[in-house]
Motif scaffolding. Structure first.
Motif, PDB file in Angstrom:
ATOM      1  N   SER A 179      -9.431   1.205  -0.574  1.00 31.75           N
ATOM      2  CA  SER A 179      -9.895   0.988  -2.062  1.00 31.75           C
ATOM      3  C   SER A 179      -8.818  -0.120  -2.700  1.00 31.75           C
ATOM      4  N   CYS A 180      -7.890   0.091  -2.416  1.00 37.77           N
ATOM      5  CA  CYS A 180      -6.812  -0.660  -3.279  1.00 37.77           C
ATOM      6  C   CYS A 180      -6.845  -1.966  -3.046  1.00 37.77           C
ATOM      7  N   CYS A 182      -3.307   4.191   4.275  1.00 36.88           N
ATOM      8  CA  CYS A 182      -4.347   3.421   4.870  1.00 36.88           C
ATOM      9  C   CYS A 182      -3.641   2.895   6.339  1.00 36.88           C
ATOM     10  N   SER A 202       0.885  -1.126  -0.025  1.00 41.47           N
ATOM     11  CA  SER A 202      -0.010   0.019   0.051  1.00 41.47           C
ATOM     12  C   SER A 202       0.813   1.387  -0.064  1.00 41.47           C
ATOM     13  N   CYS A 203       0.007   2.513  -0.213  1.00 45.86           N
ATOM     14  CA  CYS A 203       0.935   3.439  -0.088  1.00 45.86           C
ATOM     15  C   CYS A 203       0.995   4.119   1.153  1.00 45.86           C
ATOM     16  N   GLY A 255     -12.370   3.305   0.521  1.00 42.44           N
ATOM     17  CA  GLY A 255     -11.820   4.794   0.914  1.00 42.44           C
ATOM     18  C   GLY A 255     -10.530   4.906   0.686  1.00 42.44           C
ATOM     19  N   CYS A 256     -10.113   6.079  -0.063  1.00 47.06           N
ATOM     20  CA  CYS A 256      -8.684   5.986  -0.519  1.00 47.06           C
ATOM     21  C   CYS A 256      -8.214   7.560   0.038  1.00 47.06           C
ATOM     22  N   ALA A 257      -7.839   7.741   1.291  1.00 48.35           N
ATOM     23  CA  ALA A 257      -7.455   6.521   2.243  1.00 48.35           C
ATOM     24  C   ALA A 257      -8.791   6.400   3.285  1.00 48.35           C
TER      25      ALA A 257
HETATM   26  S1  SF4 Z   1      -6.483   2.771  -0.537  1.00 50.57           S
HETATM   27 FE1  SF4 Z   1      -5.316   4.948  -1.154  1.00 50.57          FE
HETATM   28  S2  SF4 Z   1      -4.534   5.545   0.672  1.00 50.57           S
HETATM   29 FE2  SF4 Z   1      -5.098   3.280   1.072  1.00 50.57          FE
HETATM   30  S3  SF4 Z   1      -3.487   2.358   0.573  1.00 50.57           S
HETATM   31 FE3  SF4 Z   1      -4.470   2.370  -1.229  1.00 50.57          FE
HETATM   32  S4  SF4 Z   1      -3.539   4.138  -2.419  1.00 50.57           S
HETATM   33 FE4  SF4 Z   1      -3.076   4.098  -0.158  1.00 50.57          FE
END
Ligand code: SF4
Lengths: 586, 274, 177
Positions: C88-89, C25, C21-22, C118-120
């Motif tokens: 979401s991812c 989250c 993930s980025c 949700g992002c995030a």
């Molecule tokens: S859902 Fe959005 S904020 Fe969460 S890990 Fe994935 S890209 Fe990042």
């Protein structure tokens, strides 16, 4: 009396008998002799009521002097032959001092033989534990590649050793004591050099010159004893001891430190590892080094406050530093050796305290240390012979191949640290008696710290090794290795002795019965749980590995011990000995 | 009779203390925190979980840790020999360490290793504590210690040293490197799961009982003082836990051995002069 | 007798795994454990050890490198267990969807019980998702006691259990994806 003469003469006789007859005859005869020796020492302790004191005829004295001269001459010859400066020098000093002793003639005489209850206990340890080790040695030496004459010589030497040890704990005459002391030095020299390679010779010579220092200390003690007390007898010396003239006592104590391989002199015992394993076993457990605490026990009543305190501090310091040094080692026998040195330090410290409780603790420690160490060294021998393992790092997962050996090793180590075994009780009483001394003299608090730290180090050390054995891989198929019966039977006998020892501590009520029963139950619970819980329903899984699938290799951890530390410890211990010596002179 | 009852209930009381502690820690951080009975809910849940084991040695040694720790607590409650209790406690820790080493897991090994080092740090101080009580009371028996007047004043330095080792035993910051959740994933306890983890979980509760019972010894026969001590120390330990970060094992050794042994020495030497 | 069974769901221990993930989250998850949202009041403990956890919180779209670990971790969790896809991812691939190096969503490899979009994601949603996960956890515990029921009640299409249909959905999945 006849018991003691048999105990001394029988092994001597057998040392000669060994050379006649085939191997079979030799083995059977040895077994019979060992049973007789064990039975005699047992019957001695049961029928023991009053200390026995008697003199030897004059012819013996002449004989002893002859042997003494011969031994010293042999040392000189060996030194000259192998061109070892220390050995030559010390041998010359010894000959000079011995000549001086011969010229002095003390007037107060007493019995040459004196057997009290401490000697009786020592006899028991020497004959039973030593005997079991010899049984083991019979098989062990057959697996070495030597000529049969040399093999027989090995067994003969061990028996000779027993005879000397039996004599040394019975003697009351310091001159005879000196002779026997030199004889044990001789024995260890020959046994260590047994393999005949360069390393063995080197270590044997090292053992020789270090022990010669002890001999010189005894000779010096003799001279001072004759000059100051006009006697060569232990009992007279101790009964009349004057706090102002303690030099003979202190010199004898230093001889004990040498024999007990305390820190500045520790090299010789560690060097003795090169000899066949039964030699290490017999040196470490039943004989040789046990002279040290025995001598201390004998001297304890004569010690003044200063001497007793200093020896206690040195002893506990040795306990502390040897166990600290052992943490960085990974050669199995070396670990055992350093822990022997440590425990000997503790024994001497306890002996020097000299209260009844401390003396009991010391004796208990002597007995149980002998049994446990013998057990462990026998296992070290099995590891070397059957598995070709010398280093702790290699014994990974031994439980898969030799559960019995693992069982013995675990029992051996556990019996040195954990309740309810004998050595634990001794440590327990040691803390109690040192705590009792702190009330009178706060300096004993240092001894307490050394003791506490040292015992934790030792626990750390033992379980570092034990945990290695348990590291069981899930995939490895168990492959059991056959171990000769002659190896396992002595080990079983030693475990049996440990159990008997536990029973005795039960009898003598060192601990309350609840305190002994509970740990026993706990230990018995492990196999019980093993047989009861089969975990049929549980799922077998792999270890958590962060989700990685790679195979991992786990090795043992080490404690890095800079050389600095080692040198500092040695210097401190040496300093302690000098303080002891100079403090007494001043 | 009451002693038997106490012994049987010891794990339960330990659970309550643990629950109280979690609640208190949460309140200190200004959050609501789990319910008081949370530890028991955890236990209840663990029963339902599927049981995983690595090998029988591991599981059985873990159980032995719990059982022997219970024995230790029982011995304290029965008022047996203090020194003996300390060594029996060592035995129980050894079981845990052996369990940790008996599986081929990196985290478990590191945890056991650190546990061994932690023993190195606290064991000498515990022994000195025992000796301190011995000099004061002339006996190692806990029952005797409990009958005498409070030892807090005469053993004050040792008391301070003892305070330092509470976080080690209870795995609290700053001395919790041997368990170190997230870093080495709980160390020794990592490979236990399901019902078998319950033993370790309860053993943790028993550690609370063990350490606080030792603490109460400083109060001697004065129960009021004992309760006060418990309350104050309980609060302090949690405060420190919340306020500090974890330190390395080598620092732990240096700090605890250095300060603890000095304090203990001074106390013992002082005692023998008085 | 009062019902003891209802206490079962009072102690969910979570395992948090980042499958590429980025970190957006992950920060939210930590935020929900921190004092303001205080997940611990439900008895949540972040164990970090699969063998002792009940709820598997996965963030990220499952990169190729992390999928083996994902499955391995899932396998090491003892039953009953609940998988919660956070963000979401991890539900669908999110902004990373159809990229060369990601698998679109956690449910390609392991069955997911709760999706939290949700992002995030916001901490409130995480809490909501976890609490819903508890319901499933309890249900699963019951199912474990009656293994037969497990087969009868799950929706089966041509032998493939479609978890996505039976799973609970929290909030609305972002329309863009
Ligand atoms: S859902 Fe959005 S904020 Fe969460 S890990 Fe994935 S890209 Fe990042």
């Amino acid at each position: 009396m006849s018991i003691y003469s048999t105990l001394i003469a029988a092994p001597l006789l057998f040392a000669v008998l060994v050379f006649v007859g085939t191997r079979r005859v030799r083995d059977v005869l040895s077994a019979i002799f060992i049973v007789i020796l064990g039975a005699l020492s047992l019957s001695n302790i049961f029928s023991f009521n009053a200390p026995l004191e008697m003199s030897l005829p004059e012819t013996f004295h002449v004989l002893f002097i002859l042997i003494d001269v011969a031994v010293l001459a042999y040392f000189l010859w060996q030194g000259a032959l192998l061109k070892h400066a220390y050995v030559i020098f010390f041998a010359l000093v010894q000959i000079l001092l011995y000549g001086a002793v011969m010229f002095l003639s003390p007037s107060i005489v007493s019995g040459d033989i004196f057997v009290d209850d401490i000697s009786a206990v020592m006899l028991l340890v020497i004959n039973i534990v030593g005997g079991i080790i010899i049984v083991y040695a019979l098989e062990y030496i057959e697996n070495e590649e030597f000529t049969s004459l040399k093999k027989n010589g090995f067994i003969a030497m061990l028996f000779f050793f027993l005879a000397v040890m039996n004599f040394i704990v019975c003697t009351n005459n310091i001159e005879i004591f000196f002779l026997l002391f030199e004889l044990t030095t001789l024995c260890s020299y020959i046994l260590i050099a047994y393999r005949g390679d360069a390393l063995s010779r080197k270590n044997a010579l090292q053992a020789l010159w270090m022990n010669q220092i002890g001999g010189i200390a005894i000779l010096a003690a003799l001279i001072f004893s004759i000059l100051q007390y006009d006697t060569v007898y232990f009992d007279v010396l101790i009964a009349n001891s004057n706090p102002l003239y303690l030099l003979p006592i202190v010199l004898l104590a230093i001889a004990a430190f040498v024999k007990g391989a305390s820190i500045p002199f520790d090299k010789w015992l560690l060097g003795a590892m090169v000899a066949p394993t039964p030699v290490s076993a017999i040196l470490h457990s039943a004989t040789m080094v046990k002279i040290a605490p025995y001598l201390m026990l004998k001297l304890a009543p004569a010690m003044s406050g200063f001497v007793s305190l200093t020896i206690t501090l040195i002893g506990t310091f040795v306990f502390f530093s040897a166990s600290l040094l052992a943490l960085s080692k990974d050669y199995f026998k070396e670990i055992l050796g350093l822990s022997t040195i440590a425990l000997l330090g503790l024994m001497m410290a306890l002996a020097a305290i000299g209260t009844p409780e401390a003396v009991t603790a010391c004796l208990v420690l002597i007995v149980f240390h002998a049994i446990s160490k013998a057990l462990l060294f026998l296992q070290a021998g099995i590891l070397e012979k059957n598995f070709h393992l010398k280093y702790v790092d290699d014994i990974n997962g031994l439980v898969n191949h030799a559960p019995l050996v693992v069982f013995f090793i675990v029992i051996g180590f556990a019996s040195l640290t954990l309740p309810p075994f004998g050595a634990f009780i001794a440590k327990f009483m040691a803390i109690e008696s040192i705590a009792g001394e702190i009330i009178h003299n706060p300096l004993y608090a240092f001894a307490l710290i050394f003791l506490a730290l040292g015992s934790v180090f030792l626990t750390l050390l033992y379980f570092k090794v034990v945990t290695k054995l348990f590291a069981k891989d899930a995939d490895v198929k168990s492959r059991h290795v056959e171990i000769s019966k002659f190896y396992t039977i002595p080990s079983f006998l030693l475990v049996f002795l440990l159990l008997i020892g536990m029973y005795i501590s039960f009898e003598r009520a060192f601990l309350s019965s609840l305190e002994i029963v509970v740990p026993l139950v706990l230990i018995a619970l492990i196999p019980a749980l093993f047989s009861l819980l089969l975990f049929k329903k549980a799922h077998r899984v792999k270890e958590y590995n962060c989700g990685e699938k790679d195979d991992i290799q786990l090795s043992m951890y080490y404690f890095h011990m800079p050389r600095r530390v080692q040198i500092t410890l040695t210097i401190l211990a040496t300093l302690g000995m000098w303080i002891l010596l100079l403090g007494t002179i001043v | 009779m009451i002693e038997i009852l106490l012994i049987v209930c010891a794990p339960l009381i330990g659970g309550l203390i643990y629950g109280l502690e979690r609640k208190m820690r949460a309140r200190m951080q200004n959050r609501q925190g789990p319910p008081l009975l949370q530890p028991f809910y955890d236990m209840w849940k663990l029963i339902d979980k599927q049981a995983f084991i690595i090998n029988p040695y591991h599981t059985i040694l873990g159980m032995m840790h719990f059982i022997s720790l219970w024995m230790v607590v029982a011995f304290i409650i029965l008022g047996e020999n203090l020194l003996y209790v300390i060594f029996l406690h060592l035995l129980s820790s050894i079981f845990l360490i052996l369990a940790g080493f008996s599986v081929k897991s990196i985290y478990s090994h590191i945890g056991s290793n650190r546990e061994l080092l932690a023993i190195l740090a606290y064991e000498p101080i515990l022994i000195m504590l025992g000796v301190g009580f011995f000099i004061l009371n002339g006996s190692f028996d806990i029952s005797v210690i409990r009958e005498n007047s409070p030892a807090l004043a005469s053993l004050f330095l040792l008391f301070l040293a003892f305070l330092m080792l509470i976080p080690i035993k209870l795995k609290k910051s700053p001395f919790d490197a041997s368990e170190a959740h997230q870093e080495i994933v709980g160390g020794v306890e990592i490979e236990f799961s399901g019902v078998f983890f319950e033993f370790l979980y309860m053993a943790k509760w028993l550690e609370y009982i063990f350490i606080y019972l030792l603490l109460m010894l400083f109060a001697g026969d004065n129960i009021l003082l004992g309760t006060g001590l418990f309350a104050i120390v309980f609060f302090l330990v949690n405060l420190v836990d919340n306020a500090t970060a974890r330190i390395k094992m080598s620092h732990l050794l240096k700090i605890v051995l250095g300060i603890g042994l000095t304090l203990g020495m001074c106390n013992l030497i002082g005692l023998s002069y008085v | 007798m009062f019902n003891l069974k209802k206490y079962r769901k009072k102690s969910p221990w979570i395992l948090h795994y980042n499958a590429g993930s980025c970190n957006g989250c992950d920060i939210e998850i930590l935020a929900s454990l921190a004092p303001k949202y205080d997940l611990e009041r439900f008895g949540v403990v972040n164990t970090g050890n699969p063998k002792q956890s009940d709820i598997f919180l996965v963030t990220g779209p499952v990169t190729l490198r992390s999928r083996e670990r994902l499955v391995e971790l899932y396998m090491q969790m003892p039953e009953p267990k609940v998988v919660v896809a956070v963000g979401s991812c991890s539900c669908t691939g999110g902004v990373f969807r159809d990229m060369y190096n990601v698998e679109d969503g956690v449910d390609r490899y392991i069955p997911v019980d709760v999706y939290i979009p949700g992002c995030a994601v916001s901490p409130e949603l995480i809490i909501d998702g976890l609490v819903q996960g508890l319901e499933i956890l309890e249900q699963k515990t019951k199912e474990m006691e009656k293994p037969l029921k497990l087969f009868k009640e799950s929706t089966c299409e041509e032998g493939i259990v479609n978890r996505r249909d039976t799973a609970l959905k929290v909030g609305k999945i972002d329309e863009k994806n």
